[in-house]
Design an enzyme around this catalytic site. Structure first.
Site, PDB file in Angstrom:
ATOM      1  N   CYS A  69       0.805  -1.228   0.000  1.00 14.94           N
ATOM      2  CA  CYS A  69       0.000   0.000   0.000  1.00 14.94           C
ATOM      3  C   CYS A  69       0.834   1.271   0.000  1.00 14.94           C
ATOM      4  O   CYS A  69       0.289   2.375  -0.058  1.00 14.94           O
ATOM      5  CB  CYS A  69      -0.948  -0.017   1.201  1.00 14.94           C
ATOM      6  SG  CYS A  69      -1.956  -1.514   1.241  1.00 14.94           S
TER       7      CYS A  69
ATOM      8  N   HIS B 162      -2.044   8.499   5.240  1.00 16.80           N
ATOM      9  CA  HIS B 162      -2.416   7.151   4.804  1.00 16.80           C
ATOM     10  C   HIS B 162      -3.853   6.885   5.258  1.00 16.80           C
ATOM     11  O   HIS B 162      -4.657   6.392   4.478  1.00 16.80           O
ATOM     12  CB  HIS B 162      -1.443   6.134   5.382  1.00 16.80           C
ATOM     13  CG  HIS B 162      -1.585   4.771   4.807  1.00 16.80           C
ATOM     14  ND1 HIS B 162      -1.418   4.513   3.459  1.00 16.80           N
ATOM     15  CD2 HIS B 162      -1.901   3.585   5.384  1.00 16.80           C
ATOM     16  CE1 HIS B 162      -1.615   3.222   3.234  1.00 16.80           C
ATOM     17  NE2 HIS B 162      -1.917   2.641   4.386  1.00 16.80           N
TER      18      HIS B 162
ATOM     19  N   HIS C 101      -9.696   2.172   0.133  1.00 18.50           N
ATOM     20  CA  HIS C 101      -8.272   1.856   0.079  1.00 18.50           C
ATOM     21  C   HIS C 101      -8.002   1.126  -1.234  1.00 18.50           C
ATOM     22  O   HIS C 101      -8.304  -0.055  -1.374  1.00 18.50           O
ATOM     23  CB  HIS C 101      -7.884   0.990   1.278  1.00 18.50           C
ATOM     24  CG  HIS C 101      -6.398   0.902   1.488  1.00 18.50           C
ATOM     25  ND1 HIS C 101      -5.485   1.107   0.475  1.00 18.50           N
ATOM     26  CD2 HIS C 101      -5.664   0.638   2.606  1.00 18.50           C
ATOM     27  CE1 HIS C 101      -4.265   0.965   0.949  1.00 18.50           C
ATOM     28  NE2 HIS C 101      -4.341   0.690   2.242  1.00 18.50           N
TER      29      HIS C 101
END
Length: 410
Positions: free
Chosen positions: A168, A299, A334
């Protein structure tokens, strides 16, 4: 040997394939309005799950963007990456012939590669036997195709094509790789970013970890319940400032520097000191101080562990003067390897358009996070420097610093 001065690196093209809008203009509109992409997942059978919302792209037609390859020979993530690259090239007003004549780098980050196709192949093998697996789908699986397909689409020969699998944080890793190549004069153009497609494997993995939210993603909220998985791609065209000025290109923003580290502290839990160190590395590389940063694109996954750890790491670096800290994952979920690439595009648009995107679905800030997350509505702001955080499993961290283009930076 005489040292060669480093080039200034600017962003001249933006390509966004996202669940809140296709193309930079629609993506900008989604960010400004606080659009939510949350809805029931249709990409795979969700029977047996108590909840199965995600942020899926439902209006994507690859034939509109992919001109020289057969879309069915590409997995969905590769279709996204090629499309985003095409968008970035068009946005930069750079002719394909000019791209081909230059030295190029293609750097695409990913978490899952073409796991969506792997899901399908494994299901076929389990239900019907390996002899029934589709050879066309099998040929789409190698993750290297996420970058190589872009080279094939534009018939590039003077090119390095790499796919970076740092989960990620991979989009920011890819941007840093391209930044170095352009800054040192190794390449003339770099197409950089990340891509991933919604897949059963990743949804199920997060679900079994207990980190899938039932309905919506609420980063930094006291009642947050986890992530929503998403998909998409973000690709940015990087070139030197001299190149951009010579061809009269529009400059969205400047890449000032980045930081990377990997602590290997825990398979899934972030480490505060390591995240803080990565942010400091990025600030130092960019030549800016904490006081110069106007907002942080966090994030910000919406999980209990990530949000508290990231917020504490931010305070560790920034002290009492903590910049506004937002999470666009509240809107588009996400998107794994695409996450920090799409967030980087959001940073560039924010610098150009003079606004800070919101963290939607916000009710009450968790006191343990204690950040101004720009709740629910975008705000106008004069911005000069912004920071984009990308954190990943295994302690892979990546932070990129962007600046508003100024003729002479001070």
């Amino acid at each position: 040997m005489t040292d060669v001065p480093a080039n200034r690196v600017v962003i001249t093209g933006l390509g966004a394939v996202s669940s809140i809008g296709l193309g930079a203009s629609e993506f900008l509109s989604g960010l400004r309005s606080g659009r939510s992409a949350a809805k029931p997942i249709t990409a795979f059978d969700t029977e047996g799950f108590d909840h199965a919302n995600g942020c899926e792209i439902v209006d994507f037609d690859p034939t509109h963007w992919i001109k020289n390859l057969e879309p069915e020979t590409l997995g969905r993530a590769s279709q996204f990456s090629v499309t985003a690259a095409r968008m970035a090239l068009d946005d930069a007003a750079l002719a394909e012939a000019d791209l081909r004549s230059g030295r190029c780098l293609i750097s695409i980050g990913t978490t899952d590669g073409e796991s969506r196709d792997l899901d399908q192949l494994v299901e076929t093998e389990v239900r019907r036997g390996a002899e029934h697996m589709d050879p066309t789908v099998t040929a789409r699986v190698p993750a290297g195709r996420l970058s190589a397909a872009i080279a094939h689409e534009f018939a590039l020969s003077r090119v390095e094509a790499v796919t970076l699998p740092t989960a990620c944080a991979a989009g920011n890793y890819a941007i840093g790789y391209g930044f170095d190549a352009v800054r040192t004069g190794e390449v003339d153009y770099a197409l950089v970013g990340g891509a991933d497609a919604l897949c059963r494997k990743t949804f199920t993995g997060f679900y079994r970890l207990g980190t899938i939210a039932p309905e919506r993603c609420q980063p930094f909220d006291i009642d947050r319940k986890g992530i929503l998985t998403g998909e998409g791609a973000g690709v940015l065209l990087l070139e030197t400032l001299d190149s951009a000025l010579a061809r009269g290109a529009r400059i969205h923003a400047e890449v000032l520097g980045y930081g990377l580290n990997c602590d290997a502290h825990h398979p899934v839990a972030p480490n505060q000191d390591s995240v803080a160190q990565c942010m400091q590395l990025a600030l130092d590389a960019a030549g800016v101080g904490p006081e110069d940063v106007d907002f942080i694109s966090a994030h910000g996954t919406g999980t209990k562990a990530n949000d508290v750890t990231e917020a504490r790491a931010i305070r560790q670096v920034f002290g009492d003067r903590t910049p506004r800290t937002v999470s666009i994952k509240s809107m588009l979920g996400h998107s794994m390897g695409a996450a920090s690439a799409l967030a980087s595009i959001g940073c560039a648009l924010a610098l150009t358009e003079g606004f800070i995107p919101p963290t939607i679905n916000h009710v009450e800030t968790d006191p343990e996070c204690s950040v101004d997350c720009v709740p629910n509505h975008a705000i106008d702001a004069e911005l000069r420097v912004v920071q984009n955080n990308g954190l990943a499993f295994g302690g892979n961290n990546s932070v990129v610093i962007f600046g508003k283009y100024e003729e002479a930076r001070t």
